[in-house]
Design an enzyme around this catalytic site. Structure first.
Site, PDB file in Angstrom:
ATOM      1  N   GLY B 231       0.832  -1.199   0.000  1.00 11.80           N
ATOM      2  CA  GLY B 231       0.000   0.000   0.000  1.00 11.80           C
ATOM      3  C   GLY B 231       0.868   1.249   0.000  1.00 11.80           C
ATOM      4  O   GLY B 231       0.717   2.111  -0.840  1.00 11.80           O
ATOM      5  N   PHE B 232       1.758   1.337   0.984  1.00  5.82           N
ATOM      6  CA  PHE B 232       2.666   2.481   1.129  1.00  5.82           C
ATOM      7  C   PHE B 232       1.905   3.791   1.277  1.00  5.82           C
ATOM      8  O   PHE B 232       2.436   4.857   0.988  1.00  5.82           O
ATOM      9  CB  PHE B 232       3.663   2.543  -0.047  1.00  5.82           C
ATOM     10  CG  PHE B 232       4.272   1.201  -0.358  1.00  5.82           C
ATOM     11  CD1 PHE B 232       5.146   0.612   0.543  1.00  5.82           C
ATOM     12  CD2 PHE B 232       3.924   0.495  -1.494  1.00  5.82           C
ATOM     13  CE1 PHE B 232       5.677  -0.644   0.298  1.00  5.82           C
ATOM     14  CE2 PHE B 232       4.457  -0.763  -1.742  1.00  5.82           C
ATOM     15  CZ  PHE B 232       5.335  -1.330  -0.853  1.00  5.82           C
ATOM     16  N   ILE B 458      -0.450  -4.715   5.384  1.00  2.49           N
ATOM     17  CA  ILE B 458      -0.071  -4.413   3.997  1.00  2.49           C
ATOM     18  C   ILE B 458       1.318  -4.953   3.695  1.00  2.49           C
ATOM     19  O   ILE B 458       1.852  -4.719   2.619  1.00  2.49           O
ATOM     20  CB  ILE B 458      -0.142  -2.907   3.707  1.00  2.49           C
ATOM     21  CG1 ILE B 458       0.743  -2.119   4.680  1.00  2.49           C
ATOM     22  CG2 ILE B 458      -1.585  -2.427   3.764  1.00  2.49           C
ATOM     23  CD1 ILE B 458       0.905  -0.652   4.315  1.00  2.49           C
ATOM     24  N   ILE B 598      12.684  -3.920  19.835  1.00  2.00           N
ATOM     25  CA  ILE B 598      12.288  -4.623  18.619  1.00  2.00           C
ATOM     26  C   ILE B 598      11.475  -5.852  19.021  1.00  2.00           C
ATOM     27  O   ILE B 598      11.961  -6.738  19.725  1.00  2.00           O
ATOM     28  CB  ILE B 598      13.523  -5.027  17.799  1.00  2.00           C
ATOM     29  CG1 ILE B 598      14.305  -3.785  17.373  1.00  2.00           C
ATOM     30  CG2 ILE B 598      13.107  -5.847  16.580  1.00  2.00           C
ATOM     31  CD1 ILE B 598      13.503  -2.747  16.607  1.00  2.00           C
ATOM     32  N   GLN B 607      11.602  -4.545   7.190  1.00  2.10           N
ATOM     33  CA  GLN B 607      11.058  -3.202   6.987  1.00  2.10           C
ATOM     34  C   GLN B 607      12.166  -2.204   6.712  1.00  2.10           C
ATOM     35  O   GLN B 607      12.052  -1.332   5.851  1.00  2.10           O
ATOM     36  CB  GLN B 607      10.326  -2.744   8.253  1.00  2.10           C
ATOM     37  CG  GLN B 607       8.956  -3.301   8.381  1.00  2.10           C
ATOM     38  CD  GLN B 607       7.942  -2.168   8.391  1.00  2.10           C
ATOM     39  OE1 GLN B 607       7.823  -1.428   7.422  1.00  2.10           O
ATOM     40  NE2 GLN B 607       7.219  -2.032   9.465  1.00  2.10           N
ATOM     41  N   LYS B 670       8.666   1.482  19.269  1.00  2.00           N
ATOM     42  CA  LYS B 670       8.186   2.594  18.455  1.00  2.00           C
ATOM     43  C   LYS B 670       8.109   2.143  16.996  1.00  2.00           C
ATOM     44  O   LYS B 670       8.748   1.185  16.597  1.00  2.00           O
ATOM     45  CB  LYS B 670       9.142   3.785  18.598  1.00  2.00           C
ATOM     46  CG  LYS B 670       9.239   4.285  20.033  1.00  2.00           C
ATOM     47  CD  LYS B 670      10.001   5.595  20.157  1.00  2.00           C
ATOM     48  CE  LYS B 670      11.490   5.387  20.129  1.00  2.00           C
ATOM     49  NZ  LYS B 670      12.233   6.626  20.504  1.00  2.00           N
ATOM     50  N   GLY B 671       7.315   2.849  16.218  1.00  2.00           N
ATOM     51  CA  GLY B 671       7.089   2.449  14.822  1.00  2.00           C
ATOM     52  C   GLY B 671       8.335   2.602  13.976  1.00  2.00           C
ATOM     53  O   GLY B 671       9.250   3.344  14.317  1.00  2.00           O
ATOM     54  N   GLY B 673       8.102   1.781  10.088  1.00  2.00           N
ATOM     55  CA  GLY B 673       7.872   1.731   8.645  1.00  2.00           C
ATOM     56  C   GLY B 673       8.312   3.001   7.944  1.00  2.00           C
ATOM     57  O   GLY B 673       8.847   2.956   6.836  1.00  2.00           O
ATOM     58  N   GLU B 674       8.109   4.129   8.570  1.00  2.00           N
ATOM     59  CA  GLU B 674       8.433   5.410   7.921  1.00  2.00           C
ATOM     60  C   GLU B 674       9.924   5.739   8.029  1.00  2.00           C
ATOM     61  O   GLU B 674      10.545   6.130   7.039  1.00  2.00           O
ATOM     62  CB  GLU B 674       7.617   6.559   8.527  1.00  2.00           C
ATOM     63  CG  GLU B 674       6.189   6.234   8.947  1.00  2.00           C
ATOM     64  CD  GLU B 674       5.246   5.879   7.819  1.00  2.00           C
ATOM     65  OE1 GLU B 674       5.497   6.279   6.680  1.00  2.00           O
ATOM     66  OE2 GLU B 674       4.256   5.164   8.089  1.00  2.00           O
TER      67      GLU B 674
END
Lengths: 327, 709, 206
Positions: B231-232, B458, B598, B607, B670-671, B673-674
């Site tokens: 998706g991105f 996704i 992690i 990722q 913490k996230g 992907g970005e």
């Protein structure tokens, strides 16, 4: 896509008869370009003659001439032992094109017949003299970063996308063409055309004619050779420019040389002036630079592709340098 | 399972489905009587449709219907005020080139495709503007404030600094182009219940959008989206084409499938907006930053505004008493953009981190030393501590791994044959957000645990991560845990975006596991069992086949408001630049993630690797090219819009700091992907400068720019 | 059947077309057919001669079908045979998601007309595992996490198996080049290369 009619034959003559009499019929071999174009609506044949079962798949050496059937796949040719030993330049050119999957299906004849990748040609809503004569050229004054710098015309600045053909142009290949009245033979460099005022014609094949084989005379250009392809990513991309370079060097001097370029013209572009200059000269950086400079005479940019005026000669020098360095 | 390898608890839970072809993506559901839709799109950029001749299409074999504004099947929500800004088939106005203007439905894909080619449309053409770069300079082109201007200290303080850098950085339109083509299957039943198989990052969002458009209760819309082929960001909203498909199903009383074409992926499902940024940096001669000014312009559409956080990072990434930012959007006759991986920040980081490198060069400082010297202890924008930040450690680990000591400040110092070698570094940052989600946990006497939430996957491996969280808490092996997602009837969760899924849904998984454990402990106590008894024994003793808990997680740790919470990344790259052709090859990559604990090491590493690959694309190859004379893209395909291929990507070293953040959530994670992509393009541009002495301020860095630069 | 096997030229086609009514129908141009359908003259009749017979094997299972010539192998697999493991990523031979083996050779099924595969043997991702036992390449993809969203994965795996069989997996560099026809937007490339290299080095029969 229209639900075209599909016929299959194992006989060359039958295939020729079917296409020559029917303006809406065309041959299909690998189909990697034709099916793509049909999906985009660029071409819409109403009858496809599947020629994959014609007996045109030989690769054989006869009297020092390599015969390559038109239906030999790009990968079969690239993997062939004779080609690897005697025509490594052709092998490198083949390996630079498309992807492994496409090369497995794309044929030698089909590769020669592939249409340009110009975005205006592919988009049926945009002007393109090649697709629809008289509509104008979208690339002139538009996006022309990928386009030609040699032999352009006011009606078309598209380039021929093949790598294989650049190698063949350098190797003095000949094309054997069958028609309903028999076979004819033309030099590979005369097969493709410049756009001129008839950009809709990519080559000199007449309606109903079929490429049946290539013939390449054996030469000594199997050591100092290189195919350099400069592109926007490391693989699976069309050339910004490509160079096929082959040298025969004796005692430091160049006794034979072949140079051809891709991504610069409507056809594979043989650099005869540069070749003539290099013949008999020593294989030095200064001579390579001079040859590259001579090759660029008459080159013309269209704005976004002006960089090719620098990239092309640089690539010639690099290809010659690498070719020379190969032992 | 395979006979060559052992299963690892960190393997993806859906790995077998994905490698065997069993995983079903939206277009792969077979419904009885399924029909096929194909869109007809505008071939002009602006104006009015004056006629649509669909006679030939309607009469073509197998055709069931042609929908357009001429027959306008009822969409109650479109008739109400407000709502979607592009009301598909409710207008004769063309707002961008490639706008869907009719949908042909037939019994087979081939017949629908052919019939769509028979639809003839006539237009009244209007004047249009799609030229982003020209519009920046043209005062007559309207610009809108995209965010409130920000000033800390003195405005434009860089102009009085001892050393100044002032430069403009340009980025083209990029397209998400996930491998899976977008689309939807819609099945509207006579009782006004509709089931859709969607490609979405948020099943609840899709459910609500469809329910809102058709003015039906949300419960009447069932959204299924178990597997999503990437998706991105582009599947963060329900696009007009999806509404059109539901419309067609309702109108024709048949299930309809629409899968758009690759070229339609360039105009119908958003893009990363083109950006034009000016950075002014001021510093003292000894390398202390005294002023940062960041002005950004982003491309948007005329019918809907799109903004993102392009200038955010400049406010807090470096210590500077004086910072001011401005952000504008430029409405053009193009389709509306949408967030793309690392939204805003990836764009901003390219500019800021290039400028930082330029300043380090101007000061003749190692860019790493310059960054460390200006690294703030506290968030200077909010004047509060970071919840956790291990940037200096990350610099140290990453620089050692890539061999930063080989780098020279002087460009063109390292030559290998015909190639110049350079090193570059850049930082990435993204908000470590956490939302609110519900998870249902079903703990069974057969020793298994089922977790359910209407979240998505996704690609990052949502189920794998959630399984690992639950496995540790419950002491249940991961192969006994099932995580169900992608179904709008499950307990609600927000859309998968902004790197927040693990934090948000993971917190709810944590809470539900804690609740289940408490119940087991209670049951154990009531039945005179030891508090540490196995839950299977406890359930059996109590004659319970299972227990269930549904928990909505709290949105945040109550202490969170006292902290700034961000994930960080540091990207180190080595590039090789060919002297004669200008070809750039990324030859080494070290990406360091400072994103807390992690949870799922294997998918987390993937990722980061994927972000680096996306970063190579952003840096070197990706550009959607529009011919402004026609308003159409000229490279709207995978042969000419270059996403990186295998041969572009070297080995990627990933290092994680792997220290829990004490504030963000119970997992301390913490996230990421970005941050995997944010900053990467800057690192490449900086490395290209180090290799060649050429500063390329316009992405992508293609051979022509290097050669002519 | 649309096969023409004769050494004669000239009247060959006409002679041949006399052989059956189906073939006679084929002599009509598609536009004529379309016109008949357009006028709703006889849609069933139109459908009859719009389709031609096709015999092929998919994952060792024989199929005797009737398909329109314009149907690609990819759409035949996905929409008619319901083998949806093979993916549509671009439909133009530009991404590799649709890679299958035809008589053991990897090809892009999106650019192959189904009818051109008469008599051929197709292997798709569904035909790679041996029952419940994964093919070594499938297992290696899981081990090395050679995917994220999984959409390009069947194509990558089919291509990877072929890459080793072709003898083009002798170094990371060579694998990268020969796998470049398979795009992965999630960016799992390094993991995919690791998976291929491990399978190649372990030397299992593939």
């Amino acid at each position: 896509m229209i639900n075209f009619q599909y016929l299959r034959t194992t006989v060359v003559k039958t295939a020729l008869g079917l296409v020559s009499k029917d303006p809406k019929a065309t041959f299909i071999a690998g189909g990697t370009n034709l099916v793509d174009l049909m999906k985009r609506g660029v071409t819409a044949p109403e009858k496809l003659i599947d020629i994959n079962h014609l007996p045109l798949k030989q690769i054989e050496l006869k009297n020092n001439i390599l015969h390559i059937g038109a239906l030999v796949s790009n990968s079969a040719l690239a993997e062939n032992a004779i080609v690897a030993a005697k025509f490594p330049l052709l092998m490198l050119a083949l390996q630079s094109g498309a992807s492994a999957q496409l090369r497995n299906v794309a044929t030698v004849g089909g590769n020669m017949m592939q249409r340009t990748r110009c975005g205006y040609f592919y988009d049926t809503t945009m002007p393109c003299n090649k697709r629809e004569p008289g509509t104008g050229c979208g690339a002139i004054g538009g996006y022309n970063r990928m386009h030609a710098i040699f032999g352009t015309s006011a009606s078309c600045i598209a380039v021929h996308p093949s790598d294989m053909c650049v190698g063949l142009a350098a190797l003095d290949a000949q094309v054997v063409i069958a028609g309903t009245k028999g076979e004819r033979k033309i030099n590979f460099v005369d097969f493709h055309r410049l756009a001129g005022t008839t950009p809709e014609k990519d080559n000199n094949l007449q309606k109903g004619e079929l490429i049946v084989r290539l013939e390449i005379p054996v030469n000594n250009l199997n050591k100092h050779i290189h195919y350099l392809k400069v592109r926007d990513r490391s693989s699976y991309a069309f050339a910004l420019v490509s160079v096929a370079a082959a040298l025969e060097i004796k005692d430091g001097s160049i006794t034979n040389v072949r140079l051809a370029m891709g991504g610069v013209a409507h056809k594979p572009w043989r650099l005869t002036t540069a070749e003539a200059f290099l013949k008999g000269k020593t294989a030095t950086p200064a001579n390579f630079e001079e040859a590259a400079k001579l090759a660029m005479k008459d080159a013309k940019g269209f704005g976004e592709n002006d960089f090719k005026l620098k990239l092309a000669p640089n690539s010639i020098i690099e290809a010659l340098t690498i070719a020379k360095s190969k032992a | 399972m395979g006979n060559l390898f052992f299963k690892d608890e960190n393997d993806r839970v859906d790995g077998v489905d994905k490698v065997t072809g069993k995983a079903k993506y939206f277009a792969e559901y077979q419904l009885p009587g399924l029909t096929y839709g194909v869109l007809v799109t505008s071939t002009i950029t602006k104006g009015k449709i004056t006629a649509i001749d669909s006679k030939a299409a309607s009469g073509a074999p197998g055709v069931l219907g042609v929908l357009s504004h001429l027959n306008k099947p009822s969409v109650a929500g479109y008739e109400a005020e407000g709502g979607a800004k592009l009301k598909i088939f409710y207008t004769d106005q063309v707002l961008f080139n490639g706008q869907p203007i009719a949908l042909v439905v037939a019994d087979t894909f081939e017949r629908a495709t052919f019939a769509a080619s028979l639809v003839k449309v006539t237009y009244e053409k209007g004047a249009f503007n799609t030229d982003f770069e020209k519009s920046i300079k043209d005062a007559s082109v309207k610009k809108l404030q995209g965010a409130a201007p920000y000033v800390r200290g003195v405005e434009n303080a860089y102009k009085t600094a001892e050393v100044q850098v002032e430069q403009t950085y340009v980025m083209p339109v990029e397209t998400h182009n996930p491998m899976e083509l977008h689309g939807i299957i819609a099945d509207w039943r006579p009782n006004d219940q509709v089931t859709v198989y969607a490609k979405t990052q948020g099943v609840k969002a899709t459910q609500n959008t469809i329910a809102g458009a058709f003015k039906i209760p949300a419960e009447s819309v069932q959204v299924n989206s178990e597997f999503v082929g990437g998706g991105f960001g582009m599947a963060l909203r329900t696009w007009p084409l999806e509404i059109a498909t539901v419309m067609a199903s309702k109108h024709l009383k048949k299930p309809v499938k629409l899968v758009i074409t690759r070229d339609q992926m360039f105009t119908m499902v958003g893009n990363r907006p083109a950006a034009h940024q000016k950075i002014g940096l001021g510093a003292t001669k000894d390398g202390k930053i005294t002023g940062i000014t960041h002005t950004a312009f982003g491309q948007s559409s005329t019918y809907e505004n799109f903004t993102e956080g392009v200038v955010n990072m400049s406010k807090f990434m470096y210590s500077s008493e004086n910072v001011n930012t401005n952000y504008y959007i430029v409405p053009l006759d193009m389709s509306v953009p949408i967030w793309m991986r690392g939204p805003g920040e990836a764009t901003g980081a390219f500019a800021l981190e290039s400028a930082i490198d330029e300043m380090a060069h101007a000061l003749d400082m190692d860019p790493l030393d310059f960054r460390i010297k200006n690294d703030p202890e506290k968030d200077p924008a909010q004047n509060r501590p970071f919840s956790s930040k291990y940037i200096k450690e990350a610099y140290k680990l990453g620089s050692a791994k890539i061999g930063w000591d080989k780098r020279k400040n002087k460009p063109r110092s390292i030559v290998e044959g015909s190639w110049n070698v350079g090193y570059g570094v850049s930082i990435g940052v993204f908000n470590a957000g956490r939302g609110r989600a519900s998870v249902k946990g079903i703990l069974k006497a057969d020793g298994t645990l089922v977790l359910q939430s209407a979240t998505s996957d996704i690609g990052p491996g949502t189920g794998t991560g959630m399984g690992l969280i639950a496995s540790k808490l419950m002491n249940i092996p991961t192969d006994k845990i099932t995580f169900e997602l992608g179904d709008s009837s499950l307990p609600p969760a927000p859309s998968q975006g902004g790197s927040a899924t693990l934090s948000t849904v993971g917190s709810a998984v944590n809470d539900v596991c804690v609740a289940l454990k408490a119940t087991i402990a209670e049951l154990a106590a009531n039945s005179n069992m030891d508090a540490t008894s196995n839950f299977v024994d406890v359930l059996k003793k109590n004659n319970l086949p299972m227990i269930e808990k549904t928990i909505q997680s709290s949105q945040n740790n109550p202490d969170a408001k006292n902290y700034s919470m961000y994930s960080f990344s540091i990207h180190f790259v080595q590039v090789k630049v060919h002297q004669l052709t200008g070809v750039v090859k990324v030859s080494k990559i070290v990406s360091v993630g400072d994103s807390g604990k992690i949870v799922s090491p294997k998918t987390a590493r993937s990722q980061m690797v994927g972000g680096a690959v996306g970063g190579i694309g952003m840096a070197l190859t990706e550009e959607a090219i529009l011919d402004n004379r026609y308003g159409r893209y000229v490279n709207n395909n995978f042969a000419d819009y270059h996403v990186p291929v295998h041969a572009d990507v070297p080995e990627v070293d990933v290092i994680f700091i792997d220290k829990p953040d004490p504030i963000v959530n119970p997992m301390g994670a913490k996230g990421m992907g970005e941050i995997a992509i944010i900053g990467f393009a800057g690192a490449v541009a900086n490395a290209v400068f180090n290799a060649t002495g050429k500063r390329i301020r316009s992405l992508p860095i293609t051979p022509d720019k290097v050669l002519m630069g | 059947m649309a096969e023409i096997d004769t050494n004669q030229s000239g009247d060959t086609r006409r002679d041949f077309l006399k052989k059956s009514t189906l073939i006679t129908a084929l002599s009509l141009t598609p536009l004529t057919v379309l016109k008949a359908a357009d006028n709703k003259v006889d849609e069933q009749f139109a459908e009859l001669f719009e389709k031609i017979p096709l015999n092929l094997k998919v994952n060792n299972k024989p199929f005797s079908l009737k398909v329109e010539p314009r149907v690609t192998l990819l759409d035949l697999l996905r929409e008619q045979l319901r083998l949806t493991g093979t993916k549509k990523g671009c439909d133009h031979g530009q991404c590799g998601a649709c890679t299958v083996h035809v008589d053991g050779v990897r090809v892009n099924s999106c650019l192959s007309l189904a009818v051109m595969n008469e008599g051929k043997s197709i292997t798709t991702i569904e035909g790679l595992a041996n029952g419940d036992v994964l093919h070594p390449m499938q297992a290696a993809f899981i081990k090395h996490d050679g995917f994220q969203c999984g959409y390009c994965t069947p194509g990558q795996i089919m291509s990877a198996v072929a890459c080793i069989r072709e003898g083009h997996a002798n170094s990371k560099e060579e694998i990268r080049e020969y796998m470049s026809g398979n795009i992965c937007r999630c960016g799992a490339y390094p993991n995919i290369i690791d998976a291929i290299q491990e399978v190649k080095e372990k030397g299992a029969a593939i």
